[in-house]
Design an enzyme around this catalytic site. Structure first.
Site, PDB file in Angstrom:
ATOM      1  N   LYS A 132      35.205  25.853  49.127  1.00 18.66           N
ATOM      2  CA  LYS A 132      36.402  26.625  48.200  1.00 18.66           C
ATOM      3  C   LYS A 132      37.261  25.181  47.969  1.00 18.66           C
ATOM      4  O   LYS A 132      37.283  24.402  48.819  1.00 18.66           O
ATOM      5  CB  LYS A 132      37.283  27.490  48.920  1.00 18.66           C
ATOM      6  CG  LYS A 132      38.126  28.313  48.014  1.00 18.66           C
ATOM      7  CD  LYS A 132      37.227  29.518  47.360  1.00 18.66           C
ATOM      8  CE  LYS A 132      38.075  30.331  46.760  1.00 18.66           C
ATOM      9  NZ  LYS A 132      37.192  31.662  46.298  1.00 18.66           N
ATOM     10  N   GLY A 154      47.367  45.532  40.813  1.00 19.64           N
ATOM     11  CA  GLY A 154      46.814  44.492  40.067  1.00 19.64           C
ATOM     12  C   GLY A 154      46.463  45.010  38.631  1.00 19.64           C
ATOM     13  O   GLY A 154      46.094  46.183  38.738  1.00 19.64           O
ATOM     14  N   GLY A 214      44.601  42.638  36.796  1.00 15.34           N
ATOM     15  CA  GLY A 214      43.935  41.717  35.981  1.00 15.34           C
ATOM     16  C   GLY A 214      42.379  42.200  36.054  1.00 15.34           C
ATOM     17  O   GLY A 214      41.964  43.029  35.531  1.00 15.34           O
ATOM     18  N   ASN A 215      41.561  40.972  35.829  1.00 19.76           N
ATOM     19  CA  ASN A 215      40.226  40.996  35.583  1.00 19.76           C
ATOM     20  C   ASN A 215      39.353  42.181  36.704  1.00 19.76           C
ATOM     21  O   ASN A 215      38.955  42.882  36.091  1.00 19.76           O
ATOM     22  CB  ASN A 215      39.333  39.679  35.895  1.00 19.76           C
ATOM     23  CG  ASN A 215      37.898  39.682  36.006  1.00 19.76           C
ATOM     24  OD1 ASN A 215      37.267  39.900  37.023  1.00 19.76           O
ATOM     25  ND2 ASN A 215      37.107  39.656  34.969  1.00 19.76           N
TER      26      ASN A 215
END
Ligand code: NAD
Length: 409
Positions: free
Chosen positions: A104, A217, A219-220
């Site tokens: 990451k 959420g 979002g995507n």
């Protein structure tokens, strides 16, 4: 106090290690990434001045394959967060059984404060400092919070310039015309619903027909989760974004909410729904709760107020160990992030594979392969959960650790 994500990750592994009596030396090795790097990135700003940014890359473990994981742009990025996220990637890749290790990266920046040109120079600068660590067989980055296909495109171009190679498989999450994969956009949200379907089918949790779902959420991940669960006949009753949420016990038609957000820039004020806060959305009287935005939202402070029977973790690290203890005692089933949201990286593997083999698959092919792979990951996790009579989180950690340790040996 918010939990340190790296301490959380290590505590989760330790718990699994004790239950399954895993090899102590290998477990100790897994508690530290193989390598982490901090770089300074000088960027020429549009006004002619120079600004220095700090970037990180943590490579946790590559026993099962190249390091793999996203690059995050956020003002709160720090080494502990990047190390924890790289750790979770090793485990996630092992649970869903793709031949990758964990990595990451991140840069401390608020990308909304940069022009497109500044963002491009920053992204290229990051790669110039780190390209020796990257490559299709070594470390394969991808988008994460605030990064996207365009940024991957700049990074790949810079990597190819620096190395003099053509190596599209070095980065995943690319745009479709730049070697990206069909189905990547839908993969994480749909993957979560494929797992959810299995949870219900295997009667892990008994849910009424048309059971209610609250999703934090929009979002995507959250939107594709909402779309797929609605299609299966579930009732999405609450959704939220950074500005707040909406709730209607009769259900929210996700397409209409999408149109409302497009038109007004917010969810609040959606006709027929009550405006709620991002705290309230977690505590609603629903059957299923889906945190799909941020980490550390379910804590020792609010866990006892959660009414859902099932929590599907689509965000990374939404539950602290203190909250986990409460959920276990209240018999609330938690499907952990390293299983529930592994559809994204599974499809990143498909992208890498297509690039390596010079193949292009259709969306149907990708989603079918994803469904098969993630349902198998659920079945493998369920077998550990039953064998050790433990939580799904412990079971997923045990499964992943067994696979990684086997490869290390
Ligand atoms: P996104 O940026 O598309 O959406 C994030 C959503 O969270 C937005 O709706 C935003 O408004 C909302 N949000 C931001 N701050 C909030 C707050 N304080 N309270 C409530 N909501 C807030 O991101 P995404 O790709 O949908 O990712 C969501 C989560 O899923 C993240 O934790 C991410 O790490 C994880 N995840 C994403 C993928 C992927 O493929 N996109 C894969 C695995 C895990």
């Amino acid at each position: 106090m918010t939990a340190n994500p790296f301490e959380t990750a290590k505590a989760q592994l330790e718990q699994a290690a004790q239950i399954a009596k895993l090899d102590a030396d290998k477990v100790a090795q897994l508690k530290t990434p193989d390598r982490y790097t901090e770089v300074s990135i000088p960027v020429k700003m549009d006004n002619g001045s120079q600004k220095i940014f700090t970037g990180f890359r943590s490579q946790h473990n590559n026993a099962r394959g190249p390091y793999k994981g996203g690059i995050r742009y956020h003002q709160q990025v720090n080494l502990d967060e990047v190390r924890a996220l790289s750790f979770w990637m090793s485990f996630k890749n092992a649970v869903v059984n793709v031949p990758f290790g964990g990595g990451k990266g991140g840069i401390i920046v608020n990308p909304k404060e940069l022009s497109a040109g500044e963002l491009e120079r920053l992204s290229r600068g990051y790669v110039r400092k780190l390209y020796r660590l990257f490559g299709p067989e070594f470390d394969v980055p991808a988008p994460d919070v605030n990064t996207n296909g365009q940024i991957m495109g700049w990074m790949l171009d810079e990597f190819e310039k620096q190395t003099g190679t053509k190596a599209p498989a070095t980065f995943t999450g690319k745009s479709l015309d730049n070697g990206g994969s069909q189905g990547r956009e839908e993969a994480t949200g749909f993957g979560g619903v494929y797992v959810f379907e299995e949870v219900v089918k295997q009667k892990v949790v008994d849910l009424p027909k048309g059971a209610s779902i609250a999703i934090q959420g929009f979002g995507n991940v959250a939107t594709f989760f909402a779309q797929a669960s609605e299609k299966l006949g579930y009732k999405v009753v609450a959704l939220s974004d950074s500005k707040g949420g909406i709730y209607n016990p009769e259900g929210l038609a996700y397409e209409k909410v999408l149109a409302h957000k497009k038109a007004t820039g917010a969810l609040n004020g959606f006709p027929g729904a009550k405006n709620i806060s991002n705290t309230e959305i977690l505590e609603l009287p629903v059957s299923v709760l889906v945190p799909a935005a941020l980490e550390n939202v379910l804590t020792g402070d609010n866990a006892s107020k959660i009414k859902a029977k099932l929590i599907v973790e689509m965000a990374n690290g939404p539950t602290t160990p203190a909250a986990d203890m409460v959920f276990e005692s209240k018999k609330i089933v938690v499907i952990p992030d390293i299983l529930a949201n592994s559809g994204g990286v599974c499809t990143s593997y498909f992208e890498w594979y297509q690039n390596m083999k010079h193949e292009v698959w259709s969306k149907e092919q990708v989603l079918e392969k994803l469904s098969k792979q993630i349902k198998q990951a659920f079945a493998d996790t369920l077998s550990r959960q039953q064998k050790y009579s433990t939580t799904f989180r412990n079971a997923a950690y045990i499964l992943a650790a067994e696979r990684i340790i086997e490869a290390m040996k």
